[in-house]
Design an enzyme around this catalytic site. Structure first.
Site, PDB file in Angstrom:
ATOM      1  N   ASP A 104     -60.879 -76.471   3.942  1.00 35.72           N
ATOM      2  CA  ASP A 104     -61.337 -77.790   3.396  1.00 35.72           C
ATOM      3  C   ASP A 104     -60.505 -78.488   2.019  1.00 35.72           C
ATOM      4  O   ASP A 104     -60.167 -79.689   2.232  1.00 35.72           O
ATOM      5  CB  ASP A 104     -62.866 -77.884   2.912  1.00 35.72           C
ATOM      6  CG  ASP A 104     -62.998 -76.771   1.939  1.00 35.72           C
ATOM      7  OD1 ASP A 104     -61.969 -76.026   1.490  1.00 35.72           O
ATOM      8  OD2 ASP A 104     -64.329 -76.454   1.620  1.00 35.72           O
ATOM      9  N   ASP A 107     -57.258 -75.747  -4.095  1.00 35.09           N
ATOM     10  CA  ASP A 107     -57.394 -76.058  -5.538  1.00 35.09           C
ATOM     11  C   ASP A 107     -56.473 -75.299  -6.507  1.00 35.09           C
ATOM     12  O   ASP A 107     -55.284 -75.666  -6.492  1.00 35.09           O
ATOM     13  CB  ASP A 107     -58.861 -75.946  -6.005  1.00 35.09           C
ATOM     14  CG  ASP A 107     -59.230 -76.484  -7.330  1.00 35.09           C
ATOM     15  OD1 ASP A 107     -58.333 -76.659  -8.013  1.00 35.09           O
ATOM     16  OD2 ASP A 107     -60.179 -76.020  -7.895  1.00 35.09           O
ATOM     17  N   ASP A 163     -69.433 -78.919  -0.780  1.00 36.30           N
ATOM     18  CA  ASP A 163     -70.583 -78.646  -1.305  1.00 36.30           C
ATOM     19  C   ASP A 163     -70.548 -78.531  -2.888  1.00 36.30           C
ATOM     20  O   ASP A 163     -69.313 -78.365  -3.444  1.00 36.30           O
ATOM     21  CB  ASP A 163     -71.235 -77.628  -0.884  1.00 36.30           C
ATOM     22  CG  ASP A 163     -70.864 -76.085  -1.246  1.00 36.30           C
ATOM     23  OD1 ASP A 163     -69.398 -76.032  -1.389  1.00 36.30           O
ATOM     24  OD2 ASP A 163     -71.680 -75.455  -1.892  1.00 36.30           O
TER      25      ASP A 163
HETATM   26  P1  IMP Z   1     -59.049 -72.369  -4.710  1.00 33.89           P
HETATM   27  O1  IMP Z   1     -58.987 -70.798  -4.284  1.00 33.89           O
HETATM   28  O2  IMP Z   1     -59.269 -72.468  -6.443  1.00 33.89           O
HETATM   29  O3  IMP Z   1     -57.814 -73.073  -4.130  1.00 33.89           O
HETATM   30  O4  IMP Z   1     -60.537 -72.958  -4.350  1.00 33.89           O
HETATM   31  C1  IMP Z   1     -60.286 -73.124  -2.987  1.00 33.89           C
HETATM   32  C2  IMP Z   1     -62.088 -73.234  -2.485  1.00 33.89           C
HETATM   33  O5  IMP Z   1     -62.913 -73.619  -3.754  1.00 33.89           O
HETATM   34  C3  IMP Z   1     -62.390 -74.281  -1.489  1.00 33.89           C
HETATM   35  O6  IMP Z   1     -62.119 -73.753  -0.313  1.00 33.89           O
HETATM   36  C4  IMP Z   1     -63.602 -74.777  -1.942  1.00 33.89           C
HETATM   37  O7  IMP Z   1     -64.502 -74.087  -1.244  1.00 33.89           O
HETATM   38  C5  IMP Z   1     -63.699 -74.647  -3.436  1.00 33.89           C
HETATM   39  N1  IMP Z   1     -63.330 -75.913  -4.099  1.00 33.89           N
HETATM   40  C6  IMP Z   1     -62.161 -76.279  -4.902  1.00 33.89           C
HETATM   41  N2  IMP Z   1     -62.385 -77.416  -5.245  1.00 33.89           N
HETATM   42  C7  IMP Z   1     -63.555 -78.187  -4.969  1.00 33.89           C
HETATM   43  C8  IMP Z   1     -64.264 -79.172  -5.029  1.00 33.89           C
HETATM   44  O8  IMP Z   1     -63.704 -80.256  -5.692  1.00 33.89           O
HETATM   45  N3  IMP Z   1     -65.343 -79.458  -4.337  1.00 33.89           N
HETATM   46  C9  IMP Z   1     -65.956 -78.420  -3.727  1.00 33.89           C
HETATM   47  N4  IMP Z   1     -65.356 -77.287  -3.493  1.00 33.89           N
HETATM   48  C10 IMP Z   1     -64.195 -77.024  -4.104  1.00 33.89           C
HETATM   49 MG    MG Z   2     -63.694 -73.280   1.078  1.00 28.26          MG
END
Ligand code: IMP
Ligand code: MG
Length: 184
Positions: A104, A107, A163
């Site tokens: 999705d 981040d 979510d």
């Molecule tokens: P990362 O490991 O920090 O890249 O985070 C990835 C996961 O964090 C995504 O698959 C989402 O489930 C969640 N996530 C990151 N940013 C958001 C946001 O703005 N809204 C909702 N979920 C987020």
């Molecule tokens: Mg996710």
């Protein structure tokens, strides 16, 4: 449909439902062209990628298979803990397969970096990543993403699968959540 009033917890609609659908169709066409003659397996990361993945799969004109993994990283918080745990593994064997991992949002990049390494160890013939959203933040983890839907600002967004505390996944657009909702 794009002028439907937003949910009261939404501060601003960032990407309308129509714009999301149009971009998903473009991604499907791009993926169809680049995997021509092949039968990729789409691996969705539960639960956030489910809405995107089901639309994307229908926009791809190839004999695709679908599988899912579940990871837990955030809990109910809006900031990455950096800890990734696999709570549901693949059903399919991916050795020798063309794998397209569907997410999705990227981040910090921690989740995708972990999953990319995990899947590489199972010897797929190719492994690419498709994400709907890419947050414009300083990445904590370097990860290459082959297909991206939209670059978005560093705000907490919900809808179209994403979510906050398991809510808002069914909104058809991507919206910025009001800070008052999560006490920010
Ligand atoms: P990362 O490991 O920090 O890249 O985070 C990835 C996961 O964090 C995504 O698959 C989402 O489930 C969640 N996530 C990151 N940013 C958001 C946001 O703005 N809204 C909702 N979920 C987020
Ligand atoms: Mg996710």
């Amino acid at each position: 449909m794009s002028d439907t009033p937003a949910h009261p917890d939404i501060e601003q609609v960032l990407i309308t439902a129509d714009a999301v659908q149009a971009r998903v169709n473009e991604l499907g066409a791009t993926i169809t062209a680049s995997y021509s003659g092949r039968a990729p397996i789409l691996i969705g990361v539960l639960k956030g990628a489910v809405v995107f993945m089901t639309d994307l799969a229908r926009a791809i004109d190839l004999p695709v298979e679908l599988d899912f993994m579940a990871v837990s990283s955030y809990g109910n918080s809006t900031e990455s803990s950096g800890i990734v745990r696999i709570t549901k593994d693949l059903d399919a064997t991916i050795e020798g397969r063309d794998v397209l991992l569907v997410e999705d949002i990227v981040d910090s990049g921690m989740t995708l970096r972990y999953l990319r390494q995990y899947l590489e160890r199972r010897d797929p013939s190719s492994l690419r990543i498709c994400t709907l959203l890419d947050k414009q933040v300083a990445r904590k983890a370097d990860v290459s993403v082959e297909y991206t839907g939209f670059q978005i600002p560093d705000r907490f967004v919900v809808g179209y699968g994403l979510d906050y505390a398991e809510r808002y996944r069914n909104l058809p657009y991507i919206g910025i959540l009001k800070k008052s909702v999560y006490g920010g």
